[in-house]
Write a protein that holds these residues in place. Sequence first.
Motif, short mmCIF file in Angstrom:
data_model
loop_
_atom_site.label_atom_id
_atom_site.label_comp_id
_atom_site.label_asym_id
_atom_site.label_seq_id
_atom_site.Cartn_x
_atom_site.Cartn_y
_atom_site.Cartn_z
N GLU A 112 -4.46 2.26 -0.15
CA GLU A 112 -4.60 1.65 -1.47
C GLU A 112 -3.28 1.04 -1.92
O GLU A 112 -2.22 1.63 -1.76
CB GLU A 112 -5.03 2.71 -2.47
N ARG A 113 -3.36 -0.16 -2.48
CA ARG A 113 -2.16 -0.79 -3.01
C ARG A 113 -1.72 -0.04 -4.27
O ARG A 113 -2.54 0.54 -4.98
CB ARG A 113 -2.38 -2.26 -3.31
N SER A 118 0.85 -1.18 0.00
CA SER A 118 0.00 0.00 0.00
C SER A 118 0.89 1.23 0.00
O SER A 118 2.10 1.16 0.28
CB SER A 118 -0.91 0.01 1.23
#
Length: 763
Positions: free
Chosen positions: A152-153, A66
Amino acid sequence: MTTTVYSAPSDEVLLGRAEPVAALAALVLVVHRTAFRDVVRVGYRATGAVPPAVGVLVVDVADDPSLAELTARLETAVADLPEPDDDVLLELEITETDFAYRLAESAEPGAGLTLTVLPGGDAWLVPGQVGVVTADRLPALVRTALAADPGERLSLVDLASAEDRSLVAEWGGDGAAAAPVLSVPELVEAQRARTPDAVAVSAGPVSLSYRELDMAATAVAAMLAAAGVQPGHVVGLYGERGAELIVALLGVLKTGAAYLALDTELPDARLAVLLADAGIDVVLVQERSRDWLLAGHTLLPMKLPDGPVPAWQPVPVAPDDIAYISYTSGSTGEPKGVAVPHRAIARLVGRNDWAEVGPEDVVLQLAPVAFDASTFEIWACLAGGGRLAVFPAGPVATDRLAGFLRDERVTVAWLTAGLFHQMAAAQLPAFAGLRHVLAGGDVIQPDRVRRLLAKHPRLSFTNGYGPTENTTFTACWTSDQAPDGPSIPIGRPIAGTRVLVLDRAGRPVPPGVPGELHAAGEGLARGYHDRPAATAQAFVPDPGGRTGGRLYRTGDLVRWLPDGTLDFLGRVDHQVKINGFRVEPGAIETAIAEDHRVRETVVLAQPDGSGGKRLLAYVVPREACDPSALVSSLQKDLRERFPAYMVPWALLTLPRLPLNRNGKVDRSALPAARRISRDLPGAYVPPRSPPESYLAQVWGEMLRIEPVGVEDDFFELGGHSLMAGELITRLQEELSVELSAQTLYLRPTIAELAEALEQDSIP
């Protein structure tokens, strides 16, 4: 941490009050996504410290962390750097891409960070670009990354702005057909009405006008109908290139049935699988056929009619009816039949601005009908009123093809990437009479295109891209000027096609950012024959298209270039093109793994030395297994099950497969096989004369095998038709001898070939 402004002629853009580490994380993310790198190296230099500190931080993002995890990693790495004082300046720099990037505090107090973009390598597109992301767009991407959700990746961070989405939507086309949608018989019949006496097909001594072609195809349709063929059936065609094969194709389509062209070089087992999977009862065959084909099927002769056309009631053929089935390699080892409707062919051969065919054209018919490139060759010509010049059956050698192009006065020709590379290298004068050359099936080498267009400046060249599932071509790049860079774009979507480049979350990516290409529009196949699950997986709903519209997931990685064309990058998975045919290495891996002596296996492609690719298999045997015996057994089994282009050139045994940090096979760490040791059945017989020694050396260099014996068969060593043509050309040039295209096929061993050359002086 103290940083400094790096003053140099460059593009410098303020990023606001972002923290240095957060900005660096955002920049690493952008470099990772745009330059397609899993490892980003951040160089640092601290001046004023004693001793001065210089080093590199290696940032590995292969595990798709992330944004918050990446930031934490960088904070840890930066914390270990030398602690500067007021007299120490610290610079952070990302290199090993087309450009270098430096982050620094603005010289103006309180202004925040400055992103500096400097040339750091061989920039190969337009000056001022980072890869294919222009320098003026890079800060916007970094700002977007800074504003992203920290959880978020990296692969899922949305880098596209509203402006980006609007721009790429315009570039992607609308999918509207450029011409009325008709069935193939309707297209050909319309041309027959316009020019009934013009030559439609020429094949050696046989010449058929459009009227004669239609009459002959009607006779075939009547014969098929009498044998019980009805609309919706699938008819097999087993034959080599020739006028009777073209007539048979049109005859099948007139009945409302679809055709399945069977490659005459496929192993028996493979052909039996295709016939069973397609549910074929009736097969049109030439006089030469295999014994296995005689059992269990209705066989009808594939020949030109020699009498009056029998009475036959025409059958209405709708644009949505299936025209043909073309099989592709499946990752499970089972081939999948792509069902292509008439609508899709009409979209391909209708009015377009990239390769129009007219009544003055002579179009080369060279591709096997089992290969979907033949769809363009045959039906674009016959729908446009040109003459289809059918290349004689048999192997293709560059000298033989060059003579055919000249003798037949061909004006439009489609060549596989490998064959184009060889023709552009060895037979450049043969293109003199052509006005348009198309190539595709694999990556095209730009130096060969530059050489072609420099020699023939009035020629147009098309780099055509497209999976079978979207009917031959999805996007095309056509020009009479070769690009200056190291690659040739695949161009823009053709008429009747809409494309999207999407990230892993299914969102459009901005220009320069890699994503998976999706295709929509009139060219889509109906799906995979009798495989609803596979169809649903590959053909997904199109949320932005018309009601009920679909998108085909190509599995290809591309990115938008600044001029609105597409740049091909490779596969999302490990699918490859071998001699123009799409191959799933997983199919070969599955077959190898079925042997109880195999613990693990990986199959990949590597350059074959002639501008193409060939397969290489790595095998980890189980204990108490003789590796040599295993390799010989596997080679024999694979030759019986798969066509030649799917059989690995070599099988290398390893004690174990290398793994990356995520526990997956590290394909980049597998040893390359530049030359392999001979491991073939039969005894090695060394050269016994100067001609044999010379040929053994040439074969070894081309095939990358050592040693080569005089009784070894060129094709069993991994040679194929394109390499055979290159070998014949090389022997002709180096020995000043005349060799026919058939020579190597009739004399495939060194002993036999040397005997034919003994009357000439061989070094």
